[in-house]
Structure formats: C-alpha cells, structure tokens
Motif scaffolding. Structure first.
Motif, short mmCIF file in Angstrom:
data_model
loop_
_atom_site.label_atom_id
_atom_site.label_comp_id
_atom_site.label_asym_id
_atom_site.label_seq_id
_atom_site.Cartn_x
_atom_site.Cartn_y
_atom_site.Cartn_z
N ASN A 47 0.83 -1.21 0.00
CA ASN A 47 0.00 0.00 0.00
C ASN A 47 0.87 1.26 0.00
OD1 ASN A 47 0.86 0.21 2.58
ND2 ASN A 47 -1.14 0.77 3.43
N GLY A 48 2.11 1.09 -0.41
CA GLY A 48 2.98 2.26 -0.59
C GLY A 48 3.49 2.87 0.70
N THR A 64 2.88 2.62 -6.78
CA THR A 64 2.96 3.09 -5.38
C THR A 64 3.91 4.28 -5.24
OG1 THR A 64 4.68 1.46 -4.85
CG2 THR A 64 2.41 0.85 -4.32
N GLY A 68 0.66 6.97 -4.07
CA GLY A 68 0.58 6.39 -2.73
C GLY A 68 -0.73 6.72 -2.02
N ILE A 71 -3.68 4.89 -3.51
CA ILE A 71 -3.56 3.46 -3.21
C ILE A 71 -3.94 3.19 -1.75
CG2 ILE A 71 -1.87 1.59 -2.91
CD1 ILE A 71 -0.59 2.58 -5.55
N ARG A 72 -3.49 4.06 -0.86
CA ARG A 72 -3.82 3.84 0.56
C ARG A 72 -5.32 4.00 0.84
NH1 ARG A 72 1.39 5.33 0.98
NH2 ARG A 72 1.01 7.57 0.86
#
Ligand SMILES: Nc1ncnc2c1ncn2[C@@H]1O[C@H](COP(=O)(O)OP(=O)(O)OP(=O)(O)O)[C@@H](O)[C@H]1O
Ligand SMILES: [Mg+2]
Length: 224
Positions: A47-48, A64, A68, A71-72
């Motif tokens: 999840n970066g 990522t 980021g 993605i999170r």
C-alpha cells in the motif's frame, strides 16, 4: 490485482527484499515465513507505506511511487503491532476516523461504527480509552477500524497473534467472508488452509508459491 516487478528493498545497508517479481490476483492469499524473512516489509510495499529502491509495485495499475495516497485509500492495512495503528482516544472515535474521508452523513457514519462495533463484539468497549485496552482488544479495534472503511484490498500483518482462540477464529471468519481481495501474513497456518494461494518468503525472496495446503506442508517440512 497487485504486481511487483523486480522489487528490491535495502534498509540500513541490508538487502531485506531481493528482486521479487510476483502478480497477485487471487481472492485470498497467505504469506508465511520465518521471523525476519521480510514478510512485514513485503506487506508495507503493497500500500505504498514503503516504496522499492528498485523495481516497481503496481496496485490496480497505479504505481505506489506516484499514487501512494490513492492506493492507501483503496488498500486497508492492519499493522502487526496495533499500537502503531490506533491513534484516537476512544474505541468509537478510532472506528470513526477511517470513515471521515468518505464524507458520509453523520447518521450513516454512526450506523457504520455501530455495526462494526457489533461485528467485532466491541460494543461494550465503545467509550473506553483505546490505549488502555489489552493487546487482543487493541488488535480487534485496529482490525475493525480498517474493515469499517470497506477497502478494495485488505492487507493484514499477523491479525491474530494477540487474540485468544475464540477471537482468532471469529476474526478469520470475518476476513473469510469479505468479498474484497485479502492478503494475510500469519504464523497461524491453520487459518490459511482454504486460501487460494500461499507465498513463502525466506531471506527476502519468495521461495515457494502455490496452493495453500501443499505450500504450508512443504514449509513445515523445512522446519524439521
Ligand atoms: N526500518 C528498518 N531498518 C533496518 N532494518 C529493518 C527495518 N525494518 C525491518 N528491518 C529488517 O528487515 C528484516 C525483515 O523484517 P520484517 O519485519 O519484514 O520481517 P518479518 O518477516 O515480518 O518478521 P516477523 O515474522 O518477525 O514479523 C529483519 O531482519 C529486520 O531487522
Ligand atoms: Mg512481521
């Protein structure tokens, strides 16, 4: 869908993950391996939370390194240590925190929190100080706080280590019921038997990868 391409991570001059390439598209994936083998580092890549020193990690075609934040918002992450996760004073506030970015109506937010408290048998702890709970209670709160956001992908780093057997079974059942993609790192292999795929990490490399029961058995054979 998660894709790692020739990913390496070096921390304080040690190679922690070494040239890993893998695509993960199954519904439920387990990750196992010895202490210090690189499992949590692998999880944090997804999840970066950390980005690779070389190679790339793509989640649903987002990189990522560049995306980021997005993605999170899609990948829920449960830390191995719940003290690293819990930031709010009370249990109910902790559950509400993850819902804030969703900009729900107040009543809908309250309902989602209430439902999550119930699902995790935490209703009686709603107004208690989250930091004063027992280890297992904290782990339940941390997991409820992630699951309440209904992520598209859920990464759980040892979700049951601090739980009693009843709660461990309960939590793994809740995880099993999720329709989203789930990646679970655990030393409790019995929870992975009906998973679609298990990866074994050793010394920063994926050394085995296959159907759950077979892969776990082969890993166990290396222990004797
Ligand atoms: N920030 C860091 N700086 C330096 N070394 C680190 C850092 N984070 C992890 N490591 C090292 O990287 C290796 C892999 O750590 P990691 O936490 O990924 O292992 P793990 O497989 O999750 O182990 P466990 O089963 O004990 O949780 C370990 O040797 C650890 O000491
Ligand atoms: Mg770990």
């Amino acid at each position: 869908m998660i894709e790692l391409d020739q990913v390496s991570i070096r921390l304080q001059d040690r190679i922690v993950l070494d040239d890993i390439s893998v695509s993960i598209s199954e519904h439920r994936i387990g990750v196992i391996g010895d202490n210090g083998s690189g499992k949590s580092t692998f999880a944090r890549l997804l999840n970066g939370l950390i980005v690779p020193d070389s190679g790339f990690v793509k989640v649903q075609d987002l990189d990522t390194r560049n995306d980021g934040k997005e993605i999170r918002s899609r990948v829920g992450f449960l830390f191995q240590n719940p003290d690293n996760q819990i930031v709010m004073p009370t249990v109910a506030e902790e559950l509400e925190l993850g819902l804030k970015p969703l900009k729900l109506k107040v009543a809908d937010r309250a309902r989602r929190v209430e439902e999550a408290l119930e699902r995790f048998s935490l209703t009686h702890l709603a107004d208690r100080s989250a930091h004063l709970l027992s280890g297992g209670e904290k782990q339940l709160v941390a997991l409820a706080g992630v699951m309440v956001t209904e992520p598209e992908i859920l990464v759980c780093d040892e979700p049951t280590t601090l739980l009693d057997r009843r709660n461990a079974t309960h939590v793994m059942r809740l995880i099993a019921e999720l329709s989203c993609q789930v990646i679970v790192i655990t030393h409790h292999f019995e929870h992975l038997h009906d998973f679609d795929r298990v990866l074994v990490i050793a010394n920063g490399k994926i050394t085995n990868d296959g159907p759950a029961k077979l892969t776990i058995r082969q890993y166990m054979e290396t222990l004797t």
